[in-house]
Every structure is written in C-alpha cells, then in structure tokens.
Design a protein around this motif. Structure first.
Motif, PDB file in Angstrom:
ATOM      1  N   THR A  42       0.823  -1.205   0.000  1.00 58.91           N
ATOM      2  CA  THR A  42       0.000   0.000   0.000  1.00 58.91           C
ATOM      3  C   THR A  42       0.855   1.251   0.000  1.00 58.91           C
ATOM      4  OG1 THR A  42      -0.085   0.056   2.397  1.00 58.91           O
ATOM      5  CG2 THR A  42      -1.859  -1.116   1.255  1.00 58.91           C
ATOM      6  N   ASN A  43       2.094   1.105   0.493  1.00 60.03           N
ATOM      7  CA  ASN A  43       3.019   2.228   0.598  1.00 60.03           C
ATOM      8  C   ASN A  43       2.394   3.365   1.411  1.00 60.03           C
ATOM      9  OD1 ASN A  43       5.500   3.344   0.180  1.00 60.03           O
ATOM     10  ND2 ASN A  43       4.991   4.217  -1.814  1.00 60.03           N
ATOM     11  N   ALA A  44       1.593   3.003   2.404  1.00 62.32           N
ATOM     12  CA  ALA A  44       0.923   3.991   3.239  1.00 62.32           C
ATOM     13  C   ALA A  44       1.858   4.460   4.336  1.00 62.32           C
ATOM     14  CB  ALA A  44      -0.322   3.391   3.858  1.00 62.32           C
ATOM     15  N   THR A  45       1.973   5.755   4.485  1.00 62.13           N
ATOM     16  CA  THR A  45       2.734   6.320   5.586  1.00 62.13           C
ATOM     17  C   THR A  45       1.955   7.486   6.154  1.00 62.13           C
ATOM     18  OG1 THR A  45       3.984   7.686   4.027  1.00 62.13           O
ATOM     19  CG2 THR A  45       5.012   5.644   4.724  1.00 62.13           C
ATOM     20  N   THR A  46       2.056   7.646   7.451  1.00 66.60           N
ATOM     21  CA  THR A  46       1.324   8.705   8.128  1.00 66.60           C
ATOM     22  C   THR A  46       1.634  10.054   7.491  1.00 66.60           C
ATOM     23  OG1 THR A  46       1.416   7.412  10.144  1.00 66.60           O
ATOM     24  CG2 THR A  46       0.909   9.748  10.380  1.00 66.60           C
ATOM     25  N   GLY A  47       0.585  10.822   7.214  1.00 72.88           N
ATOM     26  CA  GLY A  47       0.727  12.143   6.619  1.00 72.88           C
ATOM     27  C   GLY A  47       0.679  12.159   5.105  1.00 72.88           C
ATOM     28  N   LYS A  48       0.714  10.996   4.476  1.00 73.87           N
ATOM     29  CA  LYS A  48       0.749  10.924   3.018  1.00 73.87           C
ATOM     30  C   LYS A  48      -0.649  11.070   2.422  1.00 73.87           C
ATOM     31  CE  LYS A  48       2.799   8.226  -0.641  1.00 73.87           C
ATOM     32  NZ  LYS A  48       3.620   7.083  -0.969  1.00 73.87           N
ATOM     33  N   LEU A  49      -0.739  11.752   1.294  1.00 75.92           N
ATOM     34  CA  LEU A  49      -2.000  11.864   0.556  1.00 75.92           C
ATOM     35  C   LEU A  49      -2.132  10.675  -0.382  1.00 75.92           C
ATOM     36  CD1 LEU A  49      -2.211  15.630  -0.422  1.00 75.92           C
ATOM     37  CD2 LEU A  49      -3.606  14.415   1.229  1.00 75.92           C
ATOM     38  N   MET A  50      -3.290  10.042  -0.339  1.00 74.25           N
ATOM     39  CA  MET A  50      -3.564   8.895  -1.204  1.00 74.25           C
ATOM     40  C   MET A  50      -5.023   8.961  -1.630  1.00 74.25           C
ATOM     41  SD  MET A  50      -1.404   5.873   0.659  1.00 74.25           S
ATOM     42  CE  MET A  50      -1.132   4.952  -0.828  1.00 74.25           C
ATOM     43  N   GLU A  51      -5.505   7.919  -2.282  1.00 77.38           N
ATOM     44  CA  GLU A  51      -6.918   7.802  -2.604  1.00 77.38           C
ATOM     45  C   GLU A  51      -7.499   6.674  -1.769  1.00 77.38           C
ATOM     46  OE1 GLU A  51      -7.176   7.209  -6.857  1.00 77.38           O
ATOM     47  OE2 GLU A  51      -7.397   9.347  -7.181  1.00 77.38           O
ATOM     48  N   GLY A  52      -8.702   6.896  -1.236  1.00 76.15           N
ATOM     49  CA  GLY A  52      -9.397   5.886  -0.453  1.00 76.15           C
ATOM     50  C   GLY A  52     -10.746   5.595  -1.071  1.00 76.15           C
ATOM     51  N   LYS A  53     -11.135   4.333  -1.033  1.00 70.11           N
ATOM     52  CA  LYS A  53     -12.411   3.923  -1.620  1.00 70.11           C
ATOM     53  C   LYS A  53     -13.494   3.934  -0.550  1.00 70.11           C
ATOM     54  CE  LYS A  53     -14.445   0.363  -4.518  1.00 70.11           C
ATOM     55  NZ  LYS A  53     -14.177  -0.923  -5.184  1.00 70.11           N
ATOM     56  N   ASP A  54     -14.563   4.670  -0.828  1.00 72.56           N
ATOM     57  CA  ASP A  54     -15.718   4.702   0.059  1.00 72.56           C
ATOM     58  C   ASP A  54     -16.517   3.429  -0.185  1.00 72.56           C
ATOM     59  OD1 ASP A  54     -17.782   5.476   1.766  1.00 72.56           O
ATOM     60  OD2 ASP A  54     -18.800   6.607   0.191  1.00 72.56           O
ATOM     61  N   ILE A  96      -2.266   8.176  -5.378  1.00 72.86           N
ATOM     62  CA  ILE A  96      -2.971   9.103  -6.266  1.00 72.86           C
ATOM     63  C   ILE A  96      -2.391   8.958  -7.668  1.00 72.86           C
ATOM     64  CG2 ILE A  96      -3.384  11.539  -6.811  1.00 72.86           C
ATOM     65  CD1 ILE A  96      -3.324  12.086  -3.799  1.00 72.86           C
ATOM     66  N   LYS A  97      -3.269   8.840  -8.639  1.00 75.68           N
ATOM     67  CA  LYS A  97      -2.809   8.736 -10.021  1.00 75.68           C
ATOM     68  C   LYS A  97      -2.404  10.126 -10.504  1.00 75.68           C
ATOM     69  CE  LYS A  97      -5.772   4.850 -11.090  1.00 75.68           C
ATOM     70  NZ  LYS A  97      -6.880   4.345 -11.887  1.00 75.68           N
ATOM     71  N   PRO A  98      -1.151  10.297 -10.907  1.00 69.83           N
ATOM     72  CA  PRO A  98      -0.699  11.624 -11.336  1.00 69.83           C
ATOM     73  C   PRO A  98      -1.309  12.031 -12.680  1.00 69.83           C
ATOM     74  CG  PRO A  98       1.065  10.016 -11.584  1.00 69.83           C
ATOM     75  CD  PRO A  98      -0.084   9.307 -10.933  1.00 69.83           C
ATOM     76  N   LYS A  99      -1.575  13.322 -12.829  1.00 68.02           N
ATOM     77  CA  LYS A  99      -2.104  13.860 -14.085  1.00 68.02           C
ATOM     78  C   LYS A  99      -1.012  13.995 -15.129  1.00 68.02           C
ATOM     79  CE  LYS A  99      -4.624  17.617 -13.874  1.00 68.02           C
ATOM     80  NZ  LYS A  99      -5.242  18.885 -13.439  1.00 68.02           N
ATOM     81  N   PHE A 100       0.235  14.114 -14.664  1.00 66.55           N
ATOM     82  CA  PHE A 100       1.351  14.375 -15.566  1.00 66.55           C
ATOM     83  C   PHE A 100       2.438  13.327 -15.385  1.00 66.55           C
ATOM     84  CE2 PHE A 100      -0.612  18.392 -14.309  1.00 66.55           C
ATOM     85  CZ  PHE A 100      -1.046  18.841 -15.544  1.00 66.55           C
ATOM     86  N   ALA A 101       3.246  13.167 -16.420  1.00 71.54           N
ATOM     87  CA  ALA A 101       4.364  12.234 -16.372  1.00 71.54           C
ATOM     88  C   ALA A 101       5.646  12.993 -16.709  1.00 71.54           C
ATOM     89  CB  ALA A 101       4.154  11.102 -17.370  1.00 71.54           C
ATOM     90  N   GLU A 102       6.749  12.417 -16.316  1.00 73.04           N
ATOM     91  CA  GLU A 102       8.054  13.021 -16.603  1.00 73.04           C
ATOM     92  C   GLU A 102       8.207  13.210 -18.110  1.00 73.04           C
ATOM     93  OE1 GLU A 102      12.641  11.649 -16.128  1.00 73.04           O
ATOM     94  OE2 GLU A 102      11.288  11.185 -14.463  1.00 73.04           O
ATOM     95  N   GLY A 103       8.629  14.412 -18.503  1.00 69.05           N
ATOM     96  CA  GLY A 103       8.831  14.724 -19.920  1.00 69.05           C
ATOM     97  C   GLY A 103       7.644  15.390 -20.596  1.00 69.05           C
TER      98      GLY A 103
END
Length: 151
Positions: A42-54, A96-103
């Motif tokens: 999950t790579n979950a760490t306290t304070g990190k922003l992620m997406e959660g499923k309701d 979170i799925k990023p909107k942008f990619a490197e390049g």
C-alpha cells in the motif's frame, strides 16, 4: 519474492526448531514479514495523501493517512469534516494517479498569484505536485492545479 531483510530474519529464526523460543521467534518473524509486505504493497505512511475507496458508494476520494494499524489505516477524507475520519482496510487505499508524467510539455504558472502561463517541461511528479523546468531555465515545484498540458 523475498527481500534481503526477510531472508535475514528467517535465517535468525531458524535456530532450534524444537524449542518454544524458536517457535515463538519464527511466529514473530512471520507476523513482521506480513506487516512489512502489507506496508510495501500500500506504501501507506502517516501524513501521506492517497486515494481511499468509500465502501458505501464505491467511489475513490483523496484521503490523508492519519494513523496506521495492522491491516487498517485511519484516514481523513479531504474536503470533508473531521467527523468523517474513519478506519479503513489497507486494500481500500491506493496512490494518487498523477495527471502528468516526466517529460510532458506543459503550460504552468510561475507565481500562483498571477494567471500568466509559461511553457515548461515536467521533470518529476511528487503526489499532487510537479517539479517543472521552465523554458527560460528556471525550475520550481508547483501544485498540479496550476499546470495544464500543452497541445
């Protein structure tokens, strides 16, 4: 796939298999490995922003990890009252799925106060922020809401 840490812990716990201490050590190692793998997945760490499923709606929302438990995390549902903070299974969170990619070639604000957009290239993505190199040579980390893809 077993990591170096897991292999080392297994080796330490494989001592005398007939003793209660050896059995207890192996059980502790197994519990630690399971928890370690869960955190890696999950790579979950306290304070990190992620997406959660309701679970009620099946929709994904931005969450901030408040606290971690064994197989659950306490999350704050972003843009909602603290009243809705809750414990959810780690299987219900994802990066979170990023909107942008490197390049990516983008247009972005340099100063968020002004609406002027400048051409830039995405150097790196860090959650909901992007590190940009503007065509004039300046570099800056900025929130993705101030960035647009160039056509």
């Amino acid at each position: 796939m077993e990591t170096d840490l897991e292999a080392e812990l297994r080796h330490e716990a494989s001592g005398d298999e007939n003793t209660a201490t050896g059995t207890q050590q192996r059980e502790q190692v197994q519990r630690f490995i399971k928890q370690h793998r869960r955190k890696e997945e999950t790579n979950a760490t306290t304070g990190k922003l992620m997406e959660g499923k309701d679970e009620d709606t099946g929709m994904w929302f931005k969450v901030k990890i408040i606290q971690e438990g064994n197989s659950r995390v306490n999350v704050h549902w972003m843009n909602y009252s603290k009243h809705y903070d809750s414990w959810i299974e780690t299987s219900l969170i994802r990066p979170i799925k990023p909107k942008f990619a490197e390049g990516d070639m983008v247009s972005a604000r340099y100063n968020v106060t002004y609406r002027t957009m400048y051409p830039a290239t995405v150097v790196a993505v860090d959650g909901d922020k992007v590190f940009l190199r503007y065509e004039v040579g300046l570099e800056k980390k900025i929130h993705q809401r101030y960035v647009e893809k160039r056509n």
